[in-house]
Design an enzyme around this catalytic site. Structure first.
Site, PDB file in Angstrom:
ATOM      1  N   GLU A  22      -0.322  -1.511   5.793  1.00 18.93           N
ATOM      2  CA  GLU A  22       0.951  -1.142   6.334  1.00 18.93           C
ATOM      3  C   GLU A  22       1.043   1.014   7.164  1.00 18.93           C
ATOM      4  O   GLU A  22       1.492   1.147   7.840  1.00 18.93           O
ATOM      5  CB  GLU A  22       3.144  -0.808   5.870  1.00 18.93           C
ATOM      6  CG  GLU A  22       3.410  -0.731   6.568  1.00 18.93           C
ATOM      7  CD  GLU A  22       4.465   0.652   7.536  1.00 18.93           C
ATOM      8  OE1 GLU A  22       4.479   0.559   8.370  1.00 18.93           O
ATOM      9  OE2 GLU A  22       3.684   1.426   6.314  1.00 18.93           O
ATOM     10  N   GLU A  23       0.154   1.496   5.972  1.00 21.71           N
ATOM     11  CA  GLU A  23       0.283   2.594   6.281  1.00 21.71           C
ATOM     12  C   GLU A  23      -0.614   2.799   7.341  1.00 21.71           C
ATOM     13  O   GLU A  23      -1.116   4.506   7.248  1.00 21.71           O
ATOM     14  CB  GLU A  23      -0.184   3.722   4.975  1.00 21.71           C
ATOM     15  CG  GLU A  23       1.289   3.472   3.954  1.00 21.71           C
ATOM     16  CD  GLU A  23       2.589   4.248   4.566  1.00 21.71           C
ATOM     17  OE1 GLU A  23       2.414   4.999   5.569  1.00 21.71           O
ATOM     18  OE2 GLU A  23       3.669   3.986   3.651  1.00 21.71           O
TER      19      GLU A  23
ATOM     20  N   ASP B  57      12.086  -0.702   5.916  1.00 21.48           N
ATOM     21  CA  ASP B  57      11.041   0.055   5.584  1.00 21.48           C
ATOM     22  C   ASP B  57      11.377   2.097   5.698  1.00 21.48           C
ATOM     23  O   ASP B  57      10.800   2.484   6.594  1.00 21.48           O
ATOM     24  CB  ASP B  57       9.589  -0.003   5.942  1.00 21.48           C
ATOM     25  CG  ASP B  57       8.561   0.789   5.575  1.00 21.48           C
ATOM     26  OD1 ASP B  57       8.524   1.522   4.359  1.00 21.48           O
ATOM     27  OD2 ASP B  57       7.674   0.261   6.009  1.00 21.48           O
TER      28      ASP B  57
ATOM     29  N   ASP C 136       8.976   4.120  -0.772  1.00 23.17           N
ATOM     30  CA  ASP C 136       7.866   3.696  -0.068  1.00 23.17           C
ATOM     31  C   ASP C 136       6.926   2.630  -0.751  1.00 23.17           C
ATOM     32  O   ASP C 136       5.691   3.435  -0.441  1.00 23.17           O
ATOM     33  CB  ASP C 136       7.302   4.613   1.329  1.00 23.17           C
ATOM     34  CG  ASP C 136       7.418   4.111   2.732  1.00 23.17           C
ATOM     35  OD1 ASP C 136       6.580   3.295   3.219  1.00 23.17           O
ATOM     36  OD2 ASP C 136       5.937   5.568   3.151  1.00 23.17           O
TER      37      ASP C 136
ATOM     38  N   HIS D 270       6.384   9.664   1.390  1.00 16.27           N
ATOM     39  CA  HIS D 270       5.160  10.302   1.655  1.00 16.27           C
ATOM     40  C   HIS D 270       5.359  11.696   1.555  1.00 16.27           C
ATOM     41  O   HIS D 270       4.370  12.693   1.437  1.00 16.27           O
ATOM     42  CB  HIS D 270       4.799  10.442   3.656  1.00 16.27           C
ATOM     43  CG  HIS D 270       4.680   8.985   3.730  1.00 16.27           C
ATOM     44  ND1 HIS D 270       4.033   8.744   4.843  1.00 16.27           N
ATOM     45  CD2 HIS D 270       5.543   7.929   3.315  1.00 16.27           C
ATOM     46  CE1 HIS D 270       3.553   7.684   4.982  1.00 16.27           C
ATOM     47  NE2 HIS D 270       4.726   7.226   4.910  1.00 16.27           N
TER      48      HIS D 270
ATOM     49  N   ASP E 258       0.767  -1.509   0.052  1.00 16.46           N
ATOM     50  CA  ASP E 258      -0.430  -0.029   0.009  1.00 16.46           C
ATOM     51  C   ASP E 258       0.672   1.644   0.258  1.00 16.46           C
ATOM     52  O   ASP E 258       2.087   1.133   0.205  1.00 16.46           O
ATOM     53  CB  ASP E 258      -0.907   0.395   1.053  1.00 16.46           C
ATOM     54  CG  ASP E 258       0.113   0.033   2.853  1.00 16.46           C
ATOM     55  OD1 ASP E 258       0.882  -0.965   2.649  1.00 16.46           O
ATOM     56  OD2 ASP E 258      -0.292   0.555   3.698  1.00 16.46           O
TER      57      ASP E 258
HETATM   58 ZN   LIG Z   1       7.014   2.816   4.049  1.00 11.74          ZN
END
Ligand SMILES: [Zn+2]
Length: 406
Positions: free
Chosen positions: A160-161, A187, A126, A382, A95
């Site tokens: 995960e987010e 990560d 990411d 991000h 994700d």
């Molecule tokens: Zn990540």
């Protein structure tokens, strides 16, 4: 010896790895918690990739009516090793977060392109880069006929987010992992690949709902401006949290707890209305030595004070909470194997410490299992124009392959 053979092999995959990461980016898998379609399309693409590469895998779907297809897929790839009683896992996530303000992007966030030796697009760093690196690391061992020291597992998770409830936590409950297993979560990291993360801060996401009274903006005396109450309250909360919790721990990066005002919901659509409601959020990353209950207490007491003072109601809700688990011991096998691989393949000295988190590693540590977080990244996750250096993609694949082989 092994490092040299592995390096040549992985180098030969360069174009294929670049192509794979670009395909990864081009499939929108924004987490449904942020209004995206979820991971189904990406998982289906990965499944066909895994089939082409000849890997055995299983898919575990968590239900989620918000997501495309109503499911949040998780993929688990396994390859047997000499020691069949335990597994070295590499856990990455499918994700991604939303692109944010599109005008800040040079090009479409889901149409990847290469510039200055980097692949640009949402999810490139990411966590697509690491996912692709782990995939080709395993391919290198298979193609060279090297049997891994222990079983090798690749896990591509959903969610995960946004808390991992339908991702790694879902898989942990399926009893796929064993206590003796080792976990690498690629990560987070630093640009020279030296940072090995063994601890994460506690996480607290807070929502503040201020209720006042909506009126015409020319007669504010008849209403109660929720936006003003919120602004005063939030800026004081920001100051107060930093003042009450100033502690530093230099093994963390950054060394202090962080308290950030982040999301704000839109209120009225027109300029000439006094808003009667205001909803804002804080993202707090707190050093393990500070109790989250104490942070909450500060927020709640200040809310009560502002509420009394203004007459507006201020509601404090916990959106997400994760109390930091015990760090992975510095001398655990996960740390020593990774450190050896970094030194052998990179020639840099590993630095061992903590970060603001939170990655999948925290969920393993909660169980008392030994997880390390490592990758080579420049920290564009991000952000607009997120990107991954192709050299880092190749270099990380080598470290992973070395860990599997040695
Ligand atoms: Zn990540």
């Amino acid at each position: 010896m092994e490092a040299k053979r592995l390096k040549e092999k992985i180098e030969s995959y360069r174009d294929e790895m670049v192509k794979t990461l670009m395909e990864f980016v081009s499939i929108n898998s924004v987490n449904p918690a942020f209004g995206g379609p979820g991971e189904l399309k990406k998982a289906e693409w990965l499944e066909s990739k895994l089939k082409d590469m000849g890997f055995e895998f299983e898919r575990y779907d968590a239900e989620d009516e918000r997501a495309e297809g109503g499911v949040r897929p998780n993929l688990v790839v396994k390859a047997p090793g000499k020691d069949s009683s335990r597994t070295l896992w590499f856990v990455s996530h499918m994700d991604v977060v939303p692109e944010g303000d599109r005008t800040l992007w040079k090009k479409d966030p889901f149409e990847p392109y290469i510039e200055n030796g980097r692949i640009y697009g949402r999810g490139s760093e990411d966590n697509g880069g690491s996912l692709v690196a782990s995939l080709f690391a395993l391919k290198a061992l298979v193609d060279l006929g090297i049997e891994p020291q222990m079983n090798t597992g690749l896990v591509f998770v959903a969610d995960e987010e946004a808390g991992s409830e339908r991702g790694i936590r879902f898989l942990i409950n399926k009893n796929i992992f064993k206590e003796k297993d080792l976990f690498v979560v690629p990560d987070a990291g630093v640009p020279d690949g030296s940072f090995v993360e063994i601890a994460e801060k506690s996480i607290l996401w807070l929502r503040f709902t201020v209720s006042g009274k909506q009126v015409h903006a020319s007669t504010p005396n008849l209403g109660l401006n929720a936006s003003r109450v919120a602004m005063n309250f939030l800026s004081e909360l920001d100051r107060l949290l930093h003042e009450v919790f100033p502690m530093k721990d230099e093994s963390f990066s950054p060394p202090e707890s962080t308290f950030e005002p982040t999301k704000r919901l839109s209120n009225v659509d027109n300029v000439n209305t006094v808003p009667g409601s205001d909803i804002s959020f804080f993202d707090c990353r707190v050093l393990p030595q500070v109790k989250l209950d104490d942070v909450l207490e500060v927020a709640r007491s200040l809310a009560a004070i502002h509420s009394r003072k203004t007459g507006a109601e201020i509601k404090v809700d916990v959106v997400q909470r994760h109390d930091a688990p015990e760090p992975t011991p510095k001398d655990s096998e996960a740390v020593t194997r990774l450190s050896k691989a970094i030194e052998s393949c990179r020639g840099v000295k590993p630095v061992i410490g903590g970060i603001g988190g939170g990655t999948c590693a925290a969920h393993f540590r909660e169980k008392g299992w030994h997880a390390v977080v490592w990758s080579t990244i420049e920290g564009t996750a991000h952000q607009p124009n997120e990107n991954k250096r192709i050299e880092d993609l190749i270099a990380d694949a080598l470290v992973f392959a070395f860990m599997m082989a040695e």
